[in-house]
Design an enzyme around this catalytic site. Structure first.
Site, PDB file in Angstrom:
ATOM      1  N   HIS A 101      31.740  30.670  47.065  1.00 34.66           N
ATOM      2  CA  HIS A 101      32.732  31.270  47.966  1.00 34.66           C
ATOM      3  C   HIS A 101      32.448  31.058  49.448  1.00 34.66           C
ATOM      4  O   HIS A 101      33.304  31.322  50.272  1.00 34.66           O
ATOM      5  CB  HIS A 101      32.820  32.776  47.707  1.00 34.66           C
ATOM      6  CG  HIS A 101      33.792  33.139  46.624  1.00 34.66           C
ATOM      7  ND1 HIS A 101      33.689  32.643  45.348  1.00 34.66           N
ATOM      8  CD2 HIS A 101      34.891  33.935  46.635  1.00 34.66           C
ATOM      9  CE1 HIS A 101      34.678  33.132  44.604  1.00 34.66           C
ATOM     10  NE2 HIS A 101      35.420  33.910  45.376  1.00 34.66           N
ATOM     11  N   ARG A 634      35.983  48.002  44.745  1.00 32.87           N
ATOM     12  CA  ARG A 634      34.932  47.795  45.746  1.00 32.87           C
ATOM     13  C   ARG A 634      33.901  48.930  45.764  1.00 32.87           C
ATOM     14  O   ARG A 634      34.212  50.057  46.126  1.00 32.87           O
ATOM     15  CB  ARG A 634      35.635  47.698  47.110  1.00 32.87           C
ATOM     16  CG  ARG A 634      34.808  47.119  48.211  1.00 32.87           C
ATOM     17  CD  ARG A 634      35.685  46.889  49.439  1.00 32.87           C
ATOM     18  NE  ARG A 634      36.795  45.982  49.122  1.00 32.87           N
ATOM     19  CZ  ARG A 634      37.957  45.982  49.766  1.00 32.87           C
ATOM     20  NH1 ARG A 634      38.179  46.819  50.760  1.00 32.87           N
ATOM     21  NH2 ARG A 634      38.906  45.132  49.444  1.00 32.87           N
TER      22      ARG A 634
HETATM   23 FE1  F3S Z   1      37.334  30.533  44.021  1.00 34.84          FE
HETATM   24 FE2  F3S Z   1      39.883  30.542  44.429  1.00 34.84          FE
HETATM   25 FE3  F3S Z   1      38.967  30.583  42.085  1.00 34.84          FE
HETATM   26  S1  F3S Z   1      38.388  31.730  45.507  1.00 34.84           S
HETATM   27  S2  F3S Z   1      37.021  31.576  42.181  1.00 34.84           S
HETATM   28  S3  F3S Z   1      38.715  28.976  43.500  1.00 34.84           S
HETATM   29  S4  F3S Z   1      40.655  31.745  42.855  1.00 34.84           S
END
Ligand code: F3S
Length: 742
Positions: A101, A634
């Site tokens: 991420h 959260r």
């Molecule tokens: Fe990443 Fe988008 Fe999937 S943030 S986990 S690619 S929904």
């Protein structure tokens, strides 16, 4: 059925326990005496107490024992920090962490990755060392997107997985029941607490017919609103990764999870990813890896794949579906910006070998006619294995020749990690992606960007035309000589004929000897902070304590712990606590983040006032309205008030997940037995909370001392059960686990 088959090729000691599942199912069947859906079979075979668990769909809360936990790097930080505070030597259940991420797309794969490793060094170092220490499999930055890695390595038919990311159901493509959860739930399973889930209702989706031409698995989910279980002969025409796409995006329509029954396509995928043994084992257990004959659904949807049209969904929401034949009209009618600025393929939803092959076949068709992408075009491979394989097999080169920029194997623009340069902030424009979510501002932080989601096939086709009016099924393009031609329908193999190329080794296995590993957290870091276990309850009533804030109207988890720029601090409880309740409306003055400090008489921000009370050793309570804590799971929304010295949150009602999260952190979530009492309590009253009265099923007393006038009592209810009372007494659920392990 009791042979030892490993869950995956990475971990030596974790086995698939079909025998136990089968035994549990027999117990539950004996009690329920009705045929079960596949989703139910997986859930009920993972019950903590198959004999005693109450089971009613849509009503009961199931206590479950998942097979695995997976965390992405943003949510893993607080989950691991909490787990560490329990003082256990290693995780109680198999767990993996995936770095996907935090990598920003800027110029292209290799450079972006190097930059991310530099910027996020302290986070990655912490994750790498803590994973090594606590026996967690660590997938380094560059390895790929969590859900793709899970499908390639860890998912198996009949398994139960929880993951700290909403698109975890992707693993349903391999017949796994995979559910997205908050960090607190992951911590429970890591620390061996049972995990709670409301027994879901089950929707059956029956697929008939066969897909062809421009229609792809993505179109099924773009069309369907409400899949939980999919069955029917049509499933044989969909590859395992295609089924993954469908399950992945079920998250957009509010489904707890989506899954397919075990079938030959899954077997083929397991074999292609070096897990034939699991495929064989699943075959021997196949009867339990699909629904029982006559199983009943809460709802059944039927879809004929032969009649299904490609769809484009959006803008701003993934459930506004328009078939391609009506899309141009919709663009005109709604005044959506006609020019297509950027096409983006990849993401956890659509980055399989099949997706990339089909995309490349369209790009090749364009190149053969002497034309390329008109719009900007980006490609995010789902994993290093996909990237290496399409590089070896040529699709990658085709996509680059077509004009594509190949980004790192990561989430990238899907989660807003995109340093977009081609339009200014605020400028209305259109982009189209093969992702799953297209909420306002999600991709590029520009609220004027109209983001559409569709299959990778349509993304590539529209990118060639550079216009939202283009329909590749009917509209002709001009080749380099000005002759008109119709694009051929995409083709592509579901699996690579030469097998997968694993590419670079991006996995870090936990070492055998882990005692000596030390976890890297710099004391001066502003992004990470080790957690101190919370103090145990002092055994006394809390007398004469203030109401920090009486909130009015909606108090969501966003009001309690805002997201956006604060996400940077999600591994640092003290820093992120500076956002505590700053969005909540003070019933006293109707303003946000402005409350009176009773010790000084001054108005100040909520976190600053709470810190001042904490410094002076004064515990406090919050008084709240209806459905307090609704929104997300959260856990920071419960950790922050606890960290800043809160004792109880007293409301008219709670959102259940937040209520449980507060209990886990050792706080008292209480509700007015008479909701009218909310009105009676002056914001500047002092209260006595009779904590010593806490007992299962018994009300508690709150004595209210208004500034002027008579003191009065109100009665409070709670939902603590016996183990949860211990959480409060010990200071938190984790302290309780730590005590049990000591
Ligand atoms: Fe990443 Fe988008 Fe999937 S943030 S986990 S690619 S929904």
């Amino acid at each position: 059925l009791d042979k030892q088959v490993r869950q995956n090729n990475q971990e030596k000691g974790n086995f698939i326990n079909y025998k136990k599942m089968s035994e549990n199912l027999a117990i539950v069947r004996g009690r329920l005496n009705r045929p079960l859906t596949y989703a139910e079979k997986i859930l009920y075979s993972h019950l903590d107490d198959p004999h005693g668990q109450e089971i009613e769909r849509g009503v009961s809360y199931l206590k479950l024992r998942p097979d695995r936990v997976a965390c992405q790097d943003a949510t893993a930080q607080m989950a691991i920090l909490q787990f560490m505070s329990a003082g256990m030597p290693s995780v109680a259940n198999p767990t993996t962490v995936h770095c996907d991420h935090l990598i920003e797309a800027q110029v292209g794969g290799a450079k972006d990755l190097t930059r991310a490793i530099d910027i996020n060094k302290e986070v990655y170092d912490f994750l790498a060392t803590s994973c090594a220490k606590y026996n967690i499999g660590f997938w380094k930055p560059g390895s790929g997107i969590i859900h793709q890695i899970l499908l390639e390595n860890y998912a198996f038919p009949g398994g139960l997985l929880i993951g700290t990311d909403s698109h975890t159901p992707n693993a349903g493509g391999l017949g796994m029941c995979a559910i997205g959860v908050g960090g607190a739930d992951a911590v429970d399973v890591m620390a061996n607490l049972p995990w709670e889930l409301k027994a879901p209702k089950v929707i059956g989706v029956k697929l008939t017919g066969e897909m062809s031409g421009w229609t792809s698995p993505k179109d099924i989910i773009l069309k369907v609103a409400g899949i939980l279980t999919v069955k029917g002969p049509g499933t044989e025409s969909i590859s395992a990764t295609g089924m993954g796409t469908i399950c992945n995006m079920g998250a957009e329509i509010g489904a707890t999870t989506s899954l397919f029954p075990f079938n030959d396509r899954m077997y083929e995928y397991l074999a292609a990813t070096k897990r034939s043994e699991i495929g064989d084992f699943a075959r021997s257990y196949a009867k339990e890896l699909r629904e029982d004959e006559g199983a009943e659904y809460d709802e059944v949807i039927e879809l004929n794949l032969s009649e299904l049209e490609p769809h484009i969904n959006g803008p701003f929401t993934p459930d506004l579906a328009t078939p391609i034949s009506k899309f141009s009209e919709a663009v005109k009618a709604n005044n959506w910006p006609e020019e297509l600025k950027v096409g983006l393929i990849g993401s956890c939803t659509n980055s399989s070998y099949e997706d990339m092959s089909r995309a490349a076949s369209i790009a090749r068709d364009a190149l053969d006619h002497g034309i390329k992408a008109k719009a900007l075009f980006t490609v995010t491979p789902g994993s290093e294995q996909i990237r290496a394989t399409i590089e070896r097999d040529g699709q990658l080169q085709t996509l680059e020749e077509f004009g594509g920029v190949v980004l790192a194997n990561a989430c990238g623009p899907c989660i807003g990690q995109w340093d977009r340069k081609d339009v200014k902030k605020g400028e209305a424009n259109s982009i189209i992606s093969s992702y799953n979510r297209n909420f306002t501002g999600r991709n590029d932080a520009n609220p004027a960007t109209h983001s559409f989601v569709t299959s990778p096939d349509l993304v590539v086709a529209m990118t060639i035309a550079g216009s939202l009016h283009f329909n590749p099924l009917t509209d002709k393009l001009k080749d380099s000589e000005g002759n008109e031609f119709l694009l051929s329908a995409p083709t592509g193999a579901g699996l690579p004929s030469r097998g997968y190329d694993p590419g670079q080794d991006t996995y870090q296995a936990p070492p055998e000897k882990r005692d000596a590993v030390s976890v890297a957290v710099s004391p001066t870091s502003d992004r990470l902070q080790l957690l101190e276990p919370f103090k145990a309850w002092d055994g006394k009533d809390a007398l004469d304590i203030p109401i920090l804030i009486k909130t009015k109207g909606k108090t969501t988890t966003d009001h309690i712990s805002m997201a956006g720029p604060w996400l940077k601090y999600r591994g640092h409880l003290d820093n992120i606590s500076n956002n505590m309740l700053i969005g909540a409306i003070n019933a006293d003055n109707g303003e946000a983040n402005k409350i009176k400090n009773f010790t000084t008489g001054e108005y100040d921000a909520v976190p600053a006032t709470a810190r001042d009370y904490k410094k002076k050793g004064i515990p406090w309570v919050v008084v709240g309205d209806w459905n307090y804590g609704e929104g997300s799971s959260r856990e920071h929304a419960a950790l922050e008030p606890r960290h800043l010295g809160g004792l109880a949150i007293i409301t008219r009602s709670f959102a259940r997940i937040h209520e449980t999260n507060l209990k886990k952190q050792g706080m008292l979530p209480l509700t007015f037995i008479d909701p009218e009492d909310y009105e009676k309590i002056p914001f500047d009253a002092k209260v006595d909370l009779m904590c010593t009265e806490l007992a299962v099923g018994k009300p508690m007393t709150l004595k209210v001392h208004p500034k002027s006038g008579e003191a009065f009592e109100v009665k409070l209810a709670h939902t603590f059960n016996a183990p949860q009372v211990e959480w409060f007494k010990n200071g938190s659920a984790l302290n309780t686990m730590a005590k049990a392990h000591a």
